[in-house]
Design a protein around this motif. Structure first.
Motif, PDB file in Angstrom:
ATOM      1  N   LYS A   1       0.813  -1.207   0.000  1.00  0.00           N
ATOM      2  CA  LYS A   1       0.000   0.000   0.000  1.00  0.00           C
ATOM      3  C   LYS A   1       0.854   1.267   0.000  1.00  0.00           C
ATOM      4  O   LYS A   1       0.370   2.331  -0.388  1.00  0.00           O
ATOM      5  CB  LYS A   1      -0.931   0.021   1.213  1.00  0.00           C
ATOM      6  CG  LYS A   1      -2.014  -1.045   1.167  1.00  0.00           C
ATOM      7  CD  LYS A   1      -2.955  -0.912   2.356  1.00  0.00           C
ATOM      8  CE  LYS A   1      -4.051  -1.971   2.295  1.00  0.00           C
ATOM      9  NZ  LYS A   1      -4.979  -1.858   3.453  1.00  0.00           N
ATOM     10  N   THR A   2       2.126   1.138   0.462  1.00  0.00           N
ATOM     11  CA  THR A   2       3.006   2.308   0.552  1.00  0.00           C
ATOM     12  C   THR A   2       4.383   1.943   0.024  1.00  0.00           C
ATOM     13  O   THR A   2       4.933   0.880   0.362  1.00  0.00           O
ATOM     14  CB  THR A   2       3.126   2.797   2.006  1.00  0.00           C
ATOM     15  OG1 THR A   2       1.823   3.002   2.537  1.00  0.00           O
ATOM     16  CG2 THR A   2       3.904   4.096   2.076  1.00  0.00           C
ATOM     17  N   ILE A   3       4.978   2.822  -0.809  1.00  0.00           N
ATOM     18  CA  ILE A   3       6.348   2.666  -1.323  1.00  0.00           C
ATOM     19  C   ILE A   3       7.150   3.887  -0.879  1.00  0.00           C
ATOM     20  O   ILE A   3       6.734   5.022  -1.121  1.00  0.00           O
ATOM     21  CB  ILE A   3       6.366   2.524  -2.850  1.00  0.00           C
ATOM     22  CG1 ILE A   3       5.596   1.270  -3.277  1.00  0.00           C
ATOM     23  CG2 ILE A   3       7.802   2.455  -3.361  1.00  0.00           C
ATOM     24  CD1 ILE A   3       5.487   1.091  -4.776  1.00  0.00           C
ATOM     25  N   VAL A   4       8.297   3.631  -0.221  1.00  0.00           N
ATOM     26  CA  VAL A   4       9.126   4.704   0.339  1.00  0.00           C
ATOM     27  C   VAL A   4      10.505   4.631  -0.299  1.00  0.00           C
ATOM     28  O   VAL A   4      11.086   3.540  -0.438  1.00  0.00           O
ATOM     29  CB  VAL A   4       9.226   4.573   1.876  1.00  0.00           C
ATOM     30  CG1 VAL A   4      10.084   5.700   2.456  1.00  0.00           C
ATOM     31  CG2 VAL A   4       7.840   4.592   2.503  1.00  0.00           C
ATOM     32  N   VAL A   5      11.059   5.811  -0.681  1.00  0.00           N
ATOM     33  CA  VAL A   5      12.407   5.913  -1.253  1.00  0.00           C
ATOM     34  C   VAL A   5      13.238   6.813  -0.351  1.00  0.00           C
ATOM     35  O   VAL A   5      12.845   7.942  -0.046  1.00  0.00           O
ATOM     36  CB  VAL A   5      12.364   6.497  -2.679  1.00  0.00           C
ATOM     37  CG1 VAL A   5      13.778   6.632  -3.239  1.00  0.00           C
ATOM     38  CG2 VAL A   5      11.508   5.618  -3.590  1.00  0.00           C
TER      39      VAL A   5
END
Length: 385
Positions: free
Chosen positions: A146-150
Motif C-alpha cells: 500500500k506504501t512505497i518509500v524511497v
C-alpha cells in the motif's frame, strides 16, 4: 474286656513312646569353630536321669472330656469353619475386583497412549493446514503493498523507482524477488552505487539508495574515467573541467570498461584502494593524485607539495611509518620536493619548487620520471635514515 485291655495297652505304649521322645535330648549339628589347642581338663561326667519305663501291668488312667466342654469345642470349630466359609466368597470377590481394577488400569493406560498419539497426529495435521492456509492468505490476501518509500537519494521519485523495479501498489510483498529487483535497478540506474530493497510489514516496500558520487578521476588513453567511491564507472570525459577537486589516478587500464560497470574486480584498482586505506590509517595526506605502473612504481601527490615515491608495495607499512616520521619532524610545512622511500628503511628528500616540482608531481596526464635518477647539483639533497 479284651478289647478294652488292648486299647489300654495301646494307650500305654503311645504314652511311653511320647514320654521317651520328649525326654530324649535333641542334638543339632553345628560347625565347630577352630579353637586353640588346650590341655584337656578332667571333668566329671554328669549322669543322665534314668528313664522310667511304664509298667504295662499298671492300669492306665483315662481322662475323658466333659460332654458340655466337648460340645462347646465342637461348636467353636464349626463356627470357625462357617466363618471361613463365609469369608471365602468375599476374598474371592476381592481378588476378582483387584484383578478387574488392574485390567481396567492397564486398559486405561493403553487408551491414554493411543489418545496421546492420536492427539499428536491431529495436532500435526491441524498445524499443517494452518500453515498452508496462512501461506496462501499471506501471498494472496494479506501483506499487499500500500506504501512505497524511497530514501537516500532524492533524485529518484517513488514512481521512477517503482518503474525501475517493476513493482506497483497492490503487489504482494512475499511474492517479490528482492535480490533480482536490486540487480535490475542497478543495471538501469548507472548513477547509483548500491540499492537495498526491504519489506516493512505489513504493507510497506522501502528502497534505500546510495548515489554514485564522483570520487576519483582515472587517466587512461588520453581520457578521464570518472569513478565513484563504490568503484563504479559513472562517466568518461576528455578534460578535468568540473572535477578540479577530485583525486587523479593513473596507471590502470580501463579501456575495456563501459559506463555503468563496476571496476572493483580489477586487481590494480584493488591495490589502489588498499594504498588509500593505508595512507588514511597513517594520517598521511591530503592525497591529490596517485600514479601507478604495474604495481611496482607508485608515486603519491601530497597536497600538491610533496611527491612521495613509494616504489613497490613490499614493506609498505614500514615505508609509510618512516614517511610519517620524516614529514612531521624533518620537512617543514613550507618546504616542497620529492621524498623517496623506494629503498626499504631509507628516506631521501630532494627539495623542488616551481616548474621542477610540477614536473615530478603525479597529476595523471603522464607518469613522472624517477626523481632519484635525475642529478641536480644546484639543489639541496638531504639523506635521512
Amino acid at each position: 474286656m479284651k478289647k478294652q485291655k488292648l486299647k489300654k495297652t495301646k494307650l500305654n505304649k503311645t504314652n511311653t513312646s511320647a514320654r521317651s521322645s520328649r525326654e530324649q535330648p535333641v542334638h543339632t549339628q553345628r560347625t565347630p569353630k577352630p579353637e586353640p589347642r588346650r590341655t584337656p581338663v578332667p571333668q566329671e561326667r554328669t549322669k543322665r536321669p534314668a528313664v522310667q519305663k511304664h509298667d504295662p501291668a499298671e492300669p492306665v488312667r483315662v481322662i475323658s472330656m466333659n460332654p458340655a466342654a466337648r460340645d462347646r469345642l465342637q461348636q467353636r470349630r464349626e463356627a470357625e469353619v462357617q466363618a471361613k466359609l463365609k469369608k471365602l466368597p468375599q476374598t474371592r470377590e476381592k481378588s476378582r475386583k483387584k484383578l478387574r481394577d488392574q485390567a481396567r488400569e492397564a486398559n486405561s493406560r493403553r487408551h491414554q497412549k493411543r489418545r496421546k498419539r492420536n492427539h499428536t497426529l491431529y495436532f500435526m495435521i491441524l498445524l499443517f493446514f494452518v500453515l498452508v492456509t496462512g501461506i496462501t492468505l499471506s501471498v494472496t490476501v494479506f501483506f499487499n503493498i500500500k506504501t512505497i518509500v524511497v530514501t537516500g537519494d532524492k533524485a529518484y521519485s517513488v514512481e521512477e523507482m517503482s518503474k525501475l523495479g517493476g513493482v506497483s501498489v497492490g503487489d504482494n510483498l512475499f511474492r517479490l524477488n528482492l535480490r533480482k529487483m536490486e540487480e535490475e535497478i542497478l543495471s538501469k540506474a548507472i548513477d547509483l552505487d548500491s540499492v537495498s530493497v526491504e519489506r516493512a510489514l505489513p504493507e510497506t516496500l522501502r528502497f534505500r539508495l546510495k548515489p554514485a558520487e564522483p570520487s576519483v578521476l582515472l587517466y587512461s588513453g588520453g581520457q578521464y574515467y570518472v569513478l565513484s567511491s563504490g568503484g563504479r564507472l559513472i562517466n568518461i570525459v576528455s578534460s578535468t573541467d568540473g572535477y578540479e577537486d577530485i583525486m587523479i589516478l593513473s596507471g590502470i587500464d580501463l579501456s575495456k570498461q563501459k559506463v555503468g560497470d563496476f571496476v572493483t574486480g580489477n586487481e590494480a584498482y584493488q591495490e589502489f584502494e588498499s594504498l588509500l586505506e593505508s595512507l588514511t590509517e597513517h594520517e598521511i595526506g591530503p592525497v591529490n593524485g596517485v600514479a601507478m605502473k604495474n604495481g611496482v612504481d607508485i608515486k603519491v601527490n601530497l597536497n600538491n607539495r610533496i611527491s612521495l615515491v613509494i616504489g613497490n608495495t613490499i614493506g609498505l607499512e614500514d615505508k609509510l611509518l618512516l614517511a610519517k616520521q620524516v614529514l612531521n619532524e624533518e620537512i617543514g610545512e613550507a618546504e616542497s620536493g620529492v621524498l623517496d622511500l623506494s629503498i626499504s628503511g631509507k628516506a631521501y628528500f630532494q627539495p623542488k619548487t616551481g616548474e621542477d616540482l610540477q614536473k615530478v608531481l603525479p597529476k595523471g596526464t603522464q607518469t613522472a620520471a624517477d626523481p632519484a635518477s635525475s642529478k641536480d647539483t644546484d639543489q639541496k639533497k638531504e639523506k635521512t635514515e
